[in-house]
Design an enzyme around this catalytic site. Structure first.
Site, PDB file in Angstrom:
ATOM      1  N   HIS A 192      -3.047   5.685  10.319  1.00 35.12           N
ATOM      2  CA  HIS A 192      -2.003   5.600   9.287  1.00 35.12           C
ATOM      3  C   HIS A 192      -1.554   4.171   9.048  1.00 35.12           C
ATOM      4  O   HIS A 192      -1.074   3.842   7.969  1.00 35.12           O
ATOM      5  CB  HIS A 192      -0.851   6.549   9.607  1.00 35.12           C
ATOM      6  CG  HIS A 192      -1.249   7.968   9.368  1.00 35.12           C
ATOM      7  ND1 HIS A 192      -1.710   8.773  10.366  1.00 35.12           N
ATOM      8  CD2 HIS A 192      -1.345   8.675   8.213  1.00 35.12           C
ATOM      9  CE1 HIS A 192      -2.046   9.950   9.850  1.00 35.12           C
ATOM     10  NE2 HIS A 192      -1.840   9.909   8.545  1.00 35.12           N
ATOM     11  N   ARG A 299       2.549  11.996   1.131  1.00 34.05           N
ATOM     12  CA  ARG A 299       2.732  12.231   2.573  1.00 34.05           C
ATOM     13  C   ARG A 299       4.235  12.219   2.876  1.00 34.05           C
ATOM     14  O   ARG A 299       4.794  11.186   3.266  1.00 34.05           O
ATOM     15  CB  ARG A 299       2.029  11.143   3.383  1.00 34.05           C
ATOM     16  CG  ARG A 299       0.499  11.183   3.332  1.00 34.05           C
ATOM     17  CD  ARG A 299      -0.096  10.090   4.232  1.00 34.05           C
ATOM     18  NE  ARG A 299      -1.485  10.311   4.525  1.00 34.05           N
ATOM     19  CZ  ARG A 299      -2.507   9.730   3.877  1.00 34.05           C
ATOM     20  NH1 ARG A 299      -2.280   8.916   2.870  1.00 34.05           N
ATOM     21  NH2 ARG A 299      -3.755   9.973   4.234  1.00 34.05           N
ATOM     22  N   ARG A 335       2.994  17.209   0.054  1.00 28.63           N
ATOM     23  CA  ARG A 335       2.570  17.867   1.291  1.00 28.63           C
ATOM     24  C   ARG A 335       3.781  18.007   2.203  1.00 28.63           C
ATOM     25  O   ARG A 335       4.548  17.056   2.366  1.00 28.63           O
ATOM     26  CB  ARG A 335       1.504  17.027   1.992  1.00 28.63           C
ATOM     27  CG  ARG A 335       1.085  17.620   3.322  1.00 28.63           C
ATOM     28  CD  ARG A 335      -0.053  16.869   3.939  1.00 28.63           C
ATOM     29  NE  ARG A 335       0.362  15.604   4.504  1.00 28.63           N
ATOM     30  CZ  ARG A 335      -0.472  14.736   5.043  1.00 28.63           C
ATOM     31  NH1 ARG A 335      -1.771  14.969   5.047  1.00 28.63           N
ATOM     32  NH2 ARG A 335      -0.051  13.613   5.550  1.00 28.63           N
ATOM     33  N   GLU A 434      -8.543  20.461   6.985  1.00 25.34           N
ATOM     34  CA  GLU A 434      -8.774  19.287   7.824  1.00 25.34           C
ATOM     35  C   GLU A 434      -9.047  19.658   9.273  1.00 25.34           C
ATOM     36  O   GLU A 434      -9.113  18.796  10.137  1.00 25.34           O
ATOM     37  CB  GLU A 434      -7.595  18.311   7.717  1.00 25.34           C
ATOM     38  CG  GLU A 434      -6.236  18.926   7.938  1.00 25.34           C
ATOM     39  CD  GLU A 434      -5.077  17.943   7.686  1.00 25.34           C
ATOM     40  OE1 GLU A 434      -5.313  16.735   7.640  1.00 25.34           O
ATOM     41  OE2 GLU A 434      -3.936  18.420   7.556  1.00 25.34           O
ATOM     42  N   ASN A 457      -9.947  12.573   6.960  1.00 26.21           N
ATOM     43  CA  ASN A 457      -9.544  11.718   8.090  1.00 26.21           C
ATOM     44  C   ASN A 457      -9.438  12.573   9.354  1.00 26.21           C
ATOM     45  O   ASN A 457      -9.950  12.214  10.416  1.00 26.21           O
ATOM     46  CB  ASN A 457      -8.192  11.056   7.814  1.00 26.21           C
ATOM     47  CG  ASN A 457      -8.190  10.293   6.510  1.00 26.21           C
ATOM     48  OD1 ASN A 457      -9.249   9.880   6.052  1.00 26.21           O
ATOM     49  ND2 ASN A 457      -7.033  10.124   5.909  1.00 26.21           N
ATOM     50  N   ASP A 458      -8.777  13.711   9.199  1.00 30.28           N
ATOM     51  CA  ASP A 458      -8.657  14.601  10.354  1.00 30.28           C
ATOM     52  C   ASP A 458      -9.887  15.495  10.523  1.00 30.28           C
ATOM     53  O   ASP A 458     -10.285  15.780  11.647  1.00 30.28           O
ATOM     54  CB  ASP A 458      -7.399  15.474  10.220  1.00 30.28           C
ATOM     55  CG  ASP A 458      -6.167  14.719  10.680  1.00 30.28           C
ATOM     56  OD1 ASP A 458      -6.252  14.042  11.717  1.00 30.28           O
ATOM     57  OD2 ASP A 458      -5.136  14.780   9.983  1.00 30.28           O
ATOM     58  N   ARG A 468      -9.140   9.196  15.513  1.00 29.82           N
ATOM     59  CA  ARG A 468      -9.279   8.304  14.361  1.00 29.82           C
ATOM     60  C   ARG A 468      -8.560   6.971  14.534  1.00 29.82           C
ATOM     61  O   ARG A 468      -8.802   6.032  13.784  1.00 29.82           O
ATOM     62  CB  ARG A 468      -8.764   9.021  13.095  1.00 29.82           C
ATOM     63  CG  ARG A 468      -7.320   9.372  13.161  1.00 29.82           C
ATOM     64  CD  ARG A 468      -6.927  10.363  12.096  1.00 29.82           C
ATOM     65  NE  ARG A 468      -6.321   9.729  10.952  1.00 29.82           N
ATOM     66  CZ  ARG A 468      -5.651  10.378  10.011  1.00 29.82           C
ATOM     67  NH1 ARG A 468      -5.538  11.691  10.064  1.00 29.82           N
ATOM     68  NH2 ARG A 468      -5.117   9.748   9.018  1.00 29.82           N
ATOM     69  N   CYS A 505      -8.467  14.425  -0.270  1.00 31.24           N
ATOM     70  CA  CYS A 505      -7.472  13.355  -0.214  1.00 31.24           C
ATOM     71  C   CYS A 505      -7.644  12.492   1.033  1.00 31.24           C
ATOM     72  O   CYS A 505      -6.839  11.616   1.296  1.00 31.24           O
ATOM     73  CB  CYS A 505      -6.063  13.922  -0.294  1.00 31.24           C
ATOM     74  SG  CYS A 505      -5.697  15.091   1.018  1.00 31.24           S
TER      75      CYS A 505
HETATM   76  C1  PEP Z   1      -6.521  13.585   6.201  1.00 33.23           C
HETATM   77  O1  PEP Z   1      -6.394  14.006   7.352  1.00 33.23           O
HETATM   78  O2  PEP Z   1      -7.614  13.313   5.682  1.00 33.23           O
HETATM   79  C2  PEP Z   1      -5.338  13.359   5.351  1.00 33.23           C
HETATM   80  C3  PEP Z   1      -5.455  13.054   4.095  1.00 33.23           C
HETATM   81  O3  PEP Z   1      -4.111  13.429   5.935  1.00 33.23           O
HETATM   82  P1  PEP Z   1      -3.527  12.304   6.920  1.00 33.23           P
HETATM   83  O4  PEP Z   1      -4.371  11.070   6.771  1.00 33.23           O
HETATM   84  O5  PEP Z   1      -2.118  12.036   6.532  1.00 33.23           O
HETATM   85  O6  PEP Z   1      -3.646  12.928   8.264  1.00 33.23           O
HETATM   86 MG    MG Z   2      -4.543  14.832   8.083  1.00 35.06          MG
END
Ligand code: PEP
Ligand code: MG
Length: 580
Positions: A192, A299, A335, A434, A457-458, A468, A505
């Site tokens: 993040h 977010r 979200r 995710e 990402n997750d 990550r 996303c």
């Molecule tokens: C993800 O996990 O890809 C996502 C968009 O949410 P975040 O990056 O906030 O976990």
């Molecule tokens: Mg996520």
């Protein structure tokens, strides 16, 4: 001149003086024995440090009362009481005399014991006090060790911020207009901190490991967010290169500007939607400036990471309403709170889990904290009348959890009805896909919602079992791993079979090679950091959907991410010019 090599986390290039931010992980508490005749002197040091800490806290309390209100002021009032508590003083003095160890160590040990005791209690409110104990102890230690706790909010000159590990809350609190670049030992490309650096358009290189220690305050450093290089004390030749690269970047930005107002339509006429992700309402301006067609991911948890206590329902409602108003008729997907993992909200007692990424986070936390969740749902519902709002639940692992979230939403609707608060009754409801279990049951989940948004990402993190945010394993966080591609294809196909649109996303949506594969797999919407929007539109406009389908099929037939990478680089070299 010295060159360090890390992960290119946020594009752009910058040259400037380093500001080394001493974060907690860099501090070591000294431990040494003292003689009995030194006891009084050691105790005197403690009382002087406590006096200074009290002065700090009084200042913070007055500022909080002035700028934020009673509730925030009360936090510091409680800190003052703890600093003055005679029992605490007695206990510390007792250990000092008993152990004959230096006062820093005694304070540190006392803090650890207190935190452990509080965390072992069953009452979550009392558990939360551990954060306050840590805060107070850190303040005393800073004075004992002659270190001022510098607040990044007070930065008053342009710097390149160098740190071991900036948390998302540090990023939110800092004076981001003075931070021209970020260099960090920890962190991955989809952490993040990286996401926020891109959102704030600050070039960043992360994951440098202990090498960051070789950077000293005021060293001139050059940060290249494209290559992941950090140059300490660059020579004249390198500085010239910096000026040349800046000119190329300006030229590239001018070239991309023409795509801002164009749709993402492939050469054979297939259109996809390109939206942006935001973390704080102020980013909305950047979303529109970069030509995003909506906000695919707001977010909302970043509202909770601002300094001070969790925002009230009214404060949230105002934030959502502001974003919806600025976006006009463009859609905004909000979200619900996705706390946990690296997004630690001190107020929410989430800090001490052994496996925070697998723990009590996001929807799991919200379903447990009913009051907090209901107030957020009501805030979103109330704001939904202003524009084209959609709601999305994070970290859904299966149908039971989704049902519970949908029930909570119904309950919030009932309370809005009772209070006479209008909301959009047919507001679309979607979920993040995710977690691999959600991807594998996408056909079941698709029957219950209006859209999917794939959070790569997750999804990558949980599919490949790779944290990550951990620089040591960052090489494994691979969007083109065949397992990831297969899951993505499955989600898109299952979504379409049920007649719902599928968006992405996660950061993968902004990778230009991935964008073509995703077009080929049939993705309907892309959502990403606003800065990436023009280049993705440009890429999609440079290919046909038919070509993309063939390329995606070929990629799906390969066995390793390296082979897929090689294929895409080879096939798309004309479409994706170097530097895009
Ligand atoms: C993800 O996990 O890809 C996502 C968009 O949410 P975040 O990056 O906030 O976990
Ligand atoms: Mg996520």
């Amino acid at each position: 001149m010295k060159t360090l090599s890390g992960l290119s986390a946020s594009p752009g290039i910058v040259l400037g003086p380093a500001f080394v931010f001493l974060d907690d992980e860099e501090r070591t508490i000294p431990r040494y024995s003292i003689a009995s005749h030194e006891l009084d002197g050691e105790w005197e040091r403690f009382t002087v440090a406590v006096g200074k800490a009290k002065d700090d806290v009084r200042g913070l309390r007055d500022r909080a009362l002035r700028e934020m209100g009673e509730q925030q002021g009360a936090i510091f009032e409680a800190h003052l009481l703890m600093l003055e508590d005679p029992e605490v003083h007695e206990s510390i003095e007792g250990s000092l005399r008993e152990t004959l160890l230096n006062i820093e160590w005694v304070v540190h040990q006392y803090e650890q014991t207190m935190i452990k005791r509080l965390e072992d209690l069953s009452d979550p409110l009392l558990q939360e006090r551990a954060v306050d104990v840590h805060d107070i102890s850190r303040r005393i230690l800073n004075h004992l060790m002659f270190r001022e706790r510098f607040s990044l909010a007070d930065l008053d000159r342009d710097v390149v911020l160098v740190a071991h590990n900036l948390l998302p809350s540090d990023m939110i609190a800092m004076n981001r207009y003075r931070v021209k670049g970020i260099v960090m030992a920890a962190g991955g490309k989809t952490s993040h901190t990286a996401i926020l650096a891109r959102a704030f358009e600050i070039p960043a290189v992360l994951g440098l490991g202990p090498m960051v220690r070789s950077i000293r305050n005021d060293d001139v450093i050059m940060v290249d967010g494209h290559t992941g290089e950090v140059l300490i004390d660059p020579d004249e030749h390198t500085k010239e290169r910096y000026h040349r690269l800046l000119k190329i970047k300006i030229k590239r930005d001018i070239d991309l500007a023409m795509f801002v107002s164009l749709p993402a339509r492939s050469k054979d006429g297939h259109t996809v939607i390109v939206k942006a992700n935001i973390e704080v309402p102020e980013e909305t301006e950047s979303v529109l400036r970069h030509g995003a067609e909506g906000i695919g991911l707001f977010r909302s948890e970043f509202l909770f990471l601002q300094p001070g206590r969790a925002p009230s329902e009214q404060a949230q409602y105002e934030a959502y309403r502001t974003v919806l108003e600025v976006m006009g008729s463009k859609p905004v997907t909000i979200r619900t709170l996705d706390v946990g993992g690296d997004k630690v909200v001190p107020d929410l007692a989430l800090e001490s889990e052994k496996n925070p990424l697998l723990g009590w986070r996001a929807i799991r936390y919200c379903l447990a904290d009913k009051e907090l969740f209901q107030s957020q749902l009501r805030a979103i519902l109330r704001a939904s009348v202003v524009g084209d709002a959609r709601i999305m639940f994070p970290m859904i692992s299966g149908a039971d959890e989704l049902d519970a979230a949908l029930d909570a939403l119904e309950e919030a609707k009932v309370s809005c009805d009772k209070r006479g608060q209008p909301y959009r009754r047919d507001m679309p409801v979607g979920i993040m896909i995710e977690i691999p279990s959600a991807a594998m049951t996408a056909d079941i989940l698709a029957r219950k919602v209006d859209f999917f948004s794939i959070g790569t990402n997750d999804l990558i993190q949980y599919t490949i079992a790779v944290d990550r945010g951990n620089e040591r394993v960052a090489y494994l966080h691979e969007p083109f791993h065949p397992a990831v591609l297969r899951l993505i294809k499955r989600v898109i196909d299952d979504g379409h079979a049920a007649g719902i649109p599928v968006s992405m996303c996660g950061e993968m949506a902004s990778d230009l090679h991935a964008a073509v594969v995703l077009l080929g797999l049939g993705l309907d919407e892309f959502s990403m950091s606003a800065v990436s929007v023009p280049a993705v539109k440009k890429t999609i406009r440079a290919v046909t959907k038919a070509e993309a389908v063939v390329l995606a099929e070929e990629a799906m037939s390969l066995g390793t991410h390296r082979e897929i990478d090689a294929l895409l680089h080879d096939r798309l070299k004309k479409v994706i010019a170097l530097g895009d």
